[in-house]
Design a protein around this motif. Sequence first.
Motif, PDB file in Angstrom:
ATOM      1  N   GLU A   1      -2.226  27.956  15.346  1.00  0.00           N
ATOM      2  CA  GLU A   1      -2.530  26.302  15.307  1.00  0.00           C
ATOM      3  C   GLU A   1      -4.460  25.458  14.827  1.00  0.00           C
ATOM      4  OE1 GLU A   1      -0.381  22.940  16.929  1.00  0.00           O
ATOM      5  OE2 GLU A   1      -2.093  21.608  15.901  1.00  0.00           O
ATOM      6  N   VAL A   2      -4.694  25.806  13.464  1.00  0.00           N
ATOM      7  CA  VAL A   2      -6.262  25.324  13.260  1.00  0.00           C
ATOM      8  C   VAL A   2      -5.921  24.300  12.924  1.00  0.00           C
ATOM      9  CG1 VAL A   2      -6.631  27.843  12.593  1.00  0.00           C
ATOM     10  CG2 VAL A   2      -6.349  26.490  11.116  1.00  0.00           C
ATOM     11  N   ALA A   3      -7.478  24.102  12.893  1.00  0.00           N
ATOM     12  CA  ALA A   3      -7.409  22.324  12.556  1.00  0.00           C
ATOM     13  C   ALA A   3      -8.555  22.454  10.607  1.00  0.00           C
ATOM     14  CB  ALA A   3      -9.186  21.391  13.232  1.00  0.00           C
ATOM     15  N   PRO A   4      -8.066  21.374   9.737  1.00  0.00           N
ATOM     16  CA  PRO A   4      -7.875  20.760   8.751  1.00  0.00           C
ATOM     17  C   PRO A   4      -9.790  22.084   8.168  1.00  0.00           C
ATOM     18  CG  PRO A   4      -7.831  19.145   9.021  1.00  0.00           C
ATOM     19  CD  PRO A   4      -7.734  20.246  10.297  1.00  0.00           C
ATOM     20  N   GLY A   5     -10.656  21.800   9.078  1.00  0.00           N
ATOM     21  CA  GLY A   5     -11.931  22.191   9.223  1.00  0.00           C
ATOM     22  C   GLY A   5     -12.169  23.834   9.216  1.00  0.00           C
ATOM     23  N   TYR A   6     -11.004  24.325   9.520  1.00  0.00           N
ATOM     24  CA  TYR A   6     -11.362  26.098   9.547  1.00  0.00           C
ATOM     25  C   TYR A   6     -11.348  26.773   8.745  1.00  0.00           C
ATOM     26  CZ  TYR A   6      -9.428  30.813  10.121  1.00  0.00           C
ATOM     27  OH  TYR A   6      -8.767  32.296   9.595  1.00  0.00           O
ATOM     28  N   VAL A   7     -12.195  28.102   8.437  1.00  0.00           N
ATOM     29  CA  VAL A   7     -12.848  27.931   6.823  1.00  0.00           C
ATOM     30  C   VAL A   7     -12.338  29.718   6.477  1.00  0.00           C
ATOM     31  CG1 VAL A   7     -14.541  29.405   5.367  1.00  0.00           C
ATOM     32  CG2 VAL A   7     -15.007  27.194   7.059  1.00  0.00           C
ATOM     33  N   PRO A   8     -11.320  29.404   5.928  1.00  0.00           N
ATOM     34  CA  PRO A   8     -10.904  31.042   6.088  1.00  0.00           C
ATOM     35  C   PRO A   8     -11.613  31.911   5.431  1.00  0.00           C
ATOM     36  CG  PRO A   8      -9.921  29.369   4.283  1.00  0.00           C
ATOM     37  CD  PRO A   8     -10.922  28.956   4.870  1.00  0.00           C
TER      38      PRO A   8
END
Length: 243
Positions: A60-67
């Motif tokens: 699980e990651v936050a929407p701010g995660y940068v792929p």
Amino acid sequence: MNGREIHVEFAPGLVLFVPRARPTGTARTTTDGVSTLGHVVESLGVPLTEAGTLLVDGREVAPGYVPTGGETVSVRAVRHPQEVPGAPLRFLLDVHLGTLARRLRLLGVDTAYESTDLGDPALAALSAADRRVMLSRDRGLLRRRELWAGAYVYSTDPTEQLHDVLDRFRPTLRPWTRCTACNGLLEEATKEQVADRLKGGTQRSYDVFAQCTSCGRAYWRGAHHEQLEAIVERAMSRGTQDG
Ligand SMILES: [Zn+2]
């Protein structure tokens, strides 16, 4: 652009927003190494109000995660009932949802609605100022950052719309406590108090009266309420009321 590819899987209920993900529910896109996952999901067509948990390679990651590329992303649907913390649950509906607005008010749910189009910036500002959940079928409106909270209305049918909103947010229902015309609270009134607003037949036939504390509109229980009674009965039998 020298972005690298990521693989995005959408929950079945979200595929309608992403034509290119049909029929498998998956889409490939490239990342620029700077954009957040929230931005990527939104640019693929899904309003962030509709995206639930985001998983990257199962984590699980936050929407701010940068792929950075190479990831498999899974976008889940919003969980029901959806929690909207920080304020009592109340809604703001756009100009196209007048029938839904009246039905929510009939059930006693605090529902702001104007029959004139205020425009997206004013609606978003109102949502923020009043801490109201914006309900709309306009994805552009739901994309506005100022919104306190928002939800996409999936159906064009008011009966289904009401069902979906009650299922998603489980608001406390207090039927017959709000004015369907203006959202004001109703208070009990005697026949004498509302006599000047009643037609002759109404005055003779009915005894249960209420009036709106905001606009003064008079209410009574009568035969023409059958359809409304059915809406109330159906909503209450869903077991969503808690008060
Ligand atoms: Zn009123």
